[in-house]
Scaffold this motif. Structure first.
Motif, mmCIF file in Angstrom:
data_model
loop_
_atom_site.group_PDB
_atom_site.id
_atom_site.type_symbol
_atom_site.label_atom_id
_atom_site.label_comp_id
_atom_site.label_asym_id
_atom_site.label_seq_id
_atom_site.Cartn_x
_atom_site.Cartn_y
_atom_site.Cartn_z
ATOM 1 N N ASP A 1 30.765 -5.999 11.914
ATOM 2 C CA ASP A 1 29.895 -5.057 10.918
ATOM 3 C C ASP A 1 28.859 -6.178 10.808
ATOM 4 O OD1 ASP A 1 32.010 -6.952 9.776
ATOM 5 O OD2 ASP A 1 30.900 -6.379 8.084
ATOM 6 N N ASP A 2 27.484 -5.540 10.537
ATOM 7 C CA ASP A 2 26.308 -6.301 10.141
ATOM 8 C C ASP A 2 26.253 -7.492 11.178
ATOM 9 O OD1 ASP A 2 24.065 -7.022 8.892
ATOM 10 O OD2 ASP A 2 25.185 -8.029 7.293
ATOM 11 N N PRO A 3 25.983 -7.227 12.457
ATOM 12 C CA PRO A 3 26.056 -8.546 13.237
ATOM 13 C C PRO A 3 24.543 -9.181 13.072
ATOM 14 C CG PRO A 3 25.425 -6.294 14.563
ATOM 15 C CD PRO A 3 25.938 -5.775 13.072
ATOM 16 N N GLU A 4 24.631 -10.526 13.240
ATOM 17 C CA GLU A 4 23.580 -11.187 12.960
ATOM 18 C C GLU A 4 23.873 -12.732 13.753
ATOM 19 O OE1 GLU A 4 23.036 -13.102 9.245
ATOM 20 O OE2 GLU A 4 25.046 -13.623 8.755
ATOM 21 N N ILE A 5 22.848 -13.133 14.384
ATOM 22 C CA ILE A 5 22.959 -14.469 15.049
ATOM 23 C C ILE A 5 23.396 -15.688 14.143
ATOM 24 C CG2 ILE A 5 21.611 -16.432 16.126
ATOM 25 C CD1 ILE A 5 21.958 -13.745 17.970
ATOM 26 N N GLY A 6 24.596 -16.305 14.595
ATOM 27 C CA GLY A 6 25.161 -17.315 13.467
ATOM 28 C C GLY A 6 25.997 -16.800 12.522
ATOM 29 N N TRP A 7 26.741 -15.651 12.792
ATOM 30 C CA TRP A 7 27.651 -14.973 11.919
ATOM 31 C C TRP A 7 28.817 -15.939 11.536
ATOM 32 C CZ3 TRP A 7 32.351 -13.026 12.994
ATOM 33 C CH2 TRP A 7 32.825 -12.907 14.444
ATOM 34 N N LEU A 8 29.089 -16.879 12.226
ATOM 35 C CA LEU A 8 30.299 -17.546 12.037
ATOM 36 C C LEU A 8 30.160 -18.760 11.033
ATOM 37 C CD1 LEU A 8 31.769 -17.513 15.649
ATOM 38 C CD2 LEU A 8 33.125 -16.580 13.693
ATOM 39 N N VAL A 9 28.840 -19.105 10.815
ATOM 40 C CA VAL A 9 28.661 -20.044 10.021
ATOM 41 C C VAL A 9 28.694 -19.837 8.385
ATOM 42 C CG1 VAL A 9 26.474 -21.661 9.279
ATOM 43 C CG2 VAL A 9 26.824 -20.953 11.618
ATOM 44 N N PRO A 10 29.624 -20.514 7.989
ATOM 45 C CA PRO A 10 30.084 -20.387 6.604
ATOM 46 C C PRO A 10 28.650 -20.382 5.822
ATOM 47 C CG PRO A 10 31.780 -21.810 7.562
ATOM 48 C CD PRO A 10 30.432 -21.671 8.521
ATOM 49 N N GLN A 11 28.730 -19.671 4.436
ATOM 50 C CA GLN A 11 27.569 -19.555 3.849
ATOM 51 C C GLN A 11 27.365 -21.020 3.030
ATOM 52 O OE1 GLN A 11 25.227 -17.340 3.138
ATOM 53 N NE2 GLN A 11 26.054 -15.901 4.727
ATOM 54 N N ARG A 12 28.352 -21.649 2.695
ATOM 55 C CA ARG A 12 27.920 -22.910 1.990
ATOM 56 C C ARG A 12 27.376 -24.101 2.974
ATOM 57 N NH1 ARG A 12 31.926 -26.849 3.187
ATOM 58 N NH2 ARG A 12 33.552 -26.065 4.625
ATOM 59 N N LEU A 13 27.564 -23.745 4.128
ATOM 60 C CA LEU A 13 26.996 -24.777 4.948
ATOM 61 C C LEU A 13 25.471 -24.781 5.445
ATOM 62 C CD1 LEU A 13 30.049 -25.467 7.453
ATOM 63 C CD2 LEU A 13 29.176 -26.796 5.521
ATOM 64 N N ARG A 14 24.960 -23.595 4.846
ATOM 65 C CA ARG A 14 23.683 -22.935 5.501
ATOM 66 C C ARG A 14 22.686 -23.756 4.853
ATOM 67 N NH1 ARG A 14 23.945 -16.945 7.560
ATOM 68 N NH2 ARG A 14 25.981 -16.985 8.686
ATOM 69 N N GLU A 15 22.726 -24.343 3.606
ATOM 70 C CA GLU A 15 21.723 -25.168 2.887
ATOM 71 C C GLU A 15 21.128 -26.336 4.003
ATOM 72 O OE1 GLU A 15 23.237 -26.804 -0.667
ATOM 73 O OE2 GLU A 15 23.319 -24.895 -1.446
ATOM 74 N N ARG A 16 21.975 -26.742 5.023
ATOM 75 C CA ARG A 16 21.373 -27.920 5.857
ATOM 76 C C ARG A 16 20.880 -26.986 7.155
ATOM 77 N NH1 ARG A 16 23.067 -32.985 4.147
ATOM 78 N NH2 ARG A 16 24.639 -32.943 2.568
ATOM 79 N N TRP A 17 20.947 -25.836 7.103
ATOM 80 C CA TRP A 17 20.664 -25.150 8.296
ATOM 81 C C TRP A 17 19.189 -24.240 8.470
ATOM 82 C CZ3 TRP A 17 22.960 -19.921 10.242
ATOM 83 C CH2 TRP A 17 22.763 -19.727 11.556
ATOM 84 N N GLU A 18 18.499 -24.586 9.383
ATOM 85 C CA GLU A 18 17.343 -23.835 9.871
ATOM 86 C C GLU A 18 17.457 -23.126 10.913
ATOM 87 O OE1 GLU A 18 12.462 -23.982 10.636
ATOM 88 O OE2 GLU A 18 13.522 -25.608 9.965
ATOM 89 N N LEU A 19 17.549 -21.642 11.065
ATOM 90 C CA LEU A 19 17.537 -20.793 12.194
ATOM 91 C C LEU A 19 16.387 -20.220 12.684
ATOM 92 C CD1 LEU A 19 19.196 -19.368 14.324
ATOM 93 C CD2 LEU A 19 19.514 -17.530 12.737
ATOM 94 N N ARG A 20 16.036 -20.510 13.700
ATOM 95 C CA ARG A 20 14.576 -20.158 14.260
ATOM 96 C C ARG A 20 14.879 -19.139 15.418
ATOM 97 N NH1 ARG A 20 9.889 -24.616 14.732
ATOM 98 N NH2 ARG A 20 10.208 -25.635 12.632
ATOM 99 N N LEU A 21 14.325 -17.809 15.359
ATOM 100 C CA LEU A 21 14.570 -17.084 16.426
ATOM 101 C C LEU A 21 13.190 -17.034 17.262
ATOM 102 C CD1 LEU A 21 16.158 -13.880 14.513
ATOM 103 C CD2 LEU A 21 17.285 -15.804 15.798
ATOM 104 N N GLY A 22 13.639 -17.182 18.648
ATOM 105 C CA GLY A 22 12.328 -16.971 19.492
ATOM 106 C C GLY A 22 12.711 -17.819 20.920
ATOM 107 N N ASP A 23 11.990 -17.954 21.824
ATOM 108 C CA ASP A 23 12.134 -18.726 23.127
ATOM 109 C C ASP A 23 12.098 -20.129 22.669
ATOM 110 O OD1 ASP A 23 11.786 -19.679 25.525
ATOM 111 O OD2 ASP A 23 10.724 -18.234 26.357
#
Length: 295
Positions: free
Chosen positions: A176-198
């Motif tokens: 449901d609601d598929p997204e790249i990186g869906w397994l990453v816990p929300q609390r850890l995303r403050e340190r994370w930048e996801l870039r979509l592209g080649d």
């Protein structure tokens, strides 16, 4: 029995399954599993008890000796106790285990609970080297990103930039609601930048002499390009990691790159199947940059 061995074994077979296994007369296999969890997997497969196994190809966890050898081969200054403590920090992180298990159960594809696997090596590398900047390519569900971010969080320092094409068709169809990186816990995303592209377009603006660790998990068709970019952008002494199926073009590319651009190198088992195996390959970038290695 050491705490390390108890944790590895319990991660493969929950406590509720230990008694039935003893009743089936596999004490020998159980003892062996304490140093090689792969033995449990093989025994249950041959015994026809596949309902006890993860729902996907088994990804091998490192043994204590393999993890220590991997770190030593890279020339990372760490004692055996340092390596064990880094692993135990992951094994003892009940919140992280619970978060991944809950995420796994959003789909019928893949495992249905947390268990130790080759990403333990990524976690240990981050804990031991304490990087400020980590870059990853090839995110998909984000399991490797989750391990990297968990280790950065335990270090209380550092950030992760992940690059992915953004194709959600590679994710489980029943998600449901598929997204790249869906397994990453929300609390850890403050340190994370996801870039979509080649990645070959994005990497030149991301990798530089502040990047401490680069993890490439992409098809061989672009692995060579990524390694060439990394060698010319990252500083000597930084760490480069990728995945290489045995006998593949990716392995040939890595070997060529290692000979040209790396000083110390190391390998750990990523997964083993009847059709072959795959290794996690790592190396320290030397003083000569690409050393003649070209895309």
């Amino acid at each position: 029995m050491s705490q390390y061995r108890q944790s590895v074994f319990a991660s493969i077979l929950p406590n509720r399954l230990l008694q039935p296994i003893k009743q089936h007369g596999v004490a020998g296999a159980t003892r062996k599993a304490l140093t090689s969890p792969m033995a449990v997997y093989r025994h249950l497969s041959s015994a026809g008890t596949t309902e006890l196994l993860p729902r996907h190809r088994y990804e091998s966890p490192p043994s204590p000796n393999e993890l220590e050898s991997f770190v030593s081969d890279l020339g990372i200054e760490a004692t055996r106790r340092d390596v064990t403590d880094a692993w135990l920090a992951l094994a003892g992180d009940e919140q992280f285990r619970a978060e991944l298990t809950a995420s796994f159960r959003r789909t019928a594809t893949g495992p249905d609970m947390f268990y130790h696997n080759w990403r333990d090596v990524l976690s240990a590398l981050v804990r031991l080297t304490e990087p400020e900047m980590v870059v990853e390519t090839g995110v998909r569900g984000g399991l490797s990103a989750a391990y990297l971010l968990s280790a950065l969080d335990q270090n209380a320092r550092g950030s992760l930039v992940s690059i992915d094409l953004g194709d959600t068709s590679v994710l489980p169809a029943d998600l449901d609601d598929p997204e790249i990186g869906w397994l990453v816990p929300q609390r850890l995303r403050e340190r994370w930048e996801l870039r979509l592209g080649d990645s070959t377009t994005e990497l030149p603006s991301v990798l530089d002499d502040s990047t401490d660790l680069f993890f490439s998990d992409v098809p061989n068709v672009i692995l060579r390009d990524e390694l060439a970019i990394a060698a010319t952008r990252m500083r000597p002494g930084s760490l480069i990691v990728t995945c290489c199926p045995a006998g593949s073009a990716a392995e040939a590319t890595w070997n060529e790159f290692a000979d040209a651009a790396l000083t110390n190198t190391a390998r750990a088992t990523r997964w083993v199947s009847e059709g072959g195996r795959s290794d996690l390959c790592a190396g320290i970038l030397g003083d000569d940059g690409a050393g003649g290695f070209e895309a």
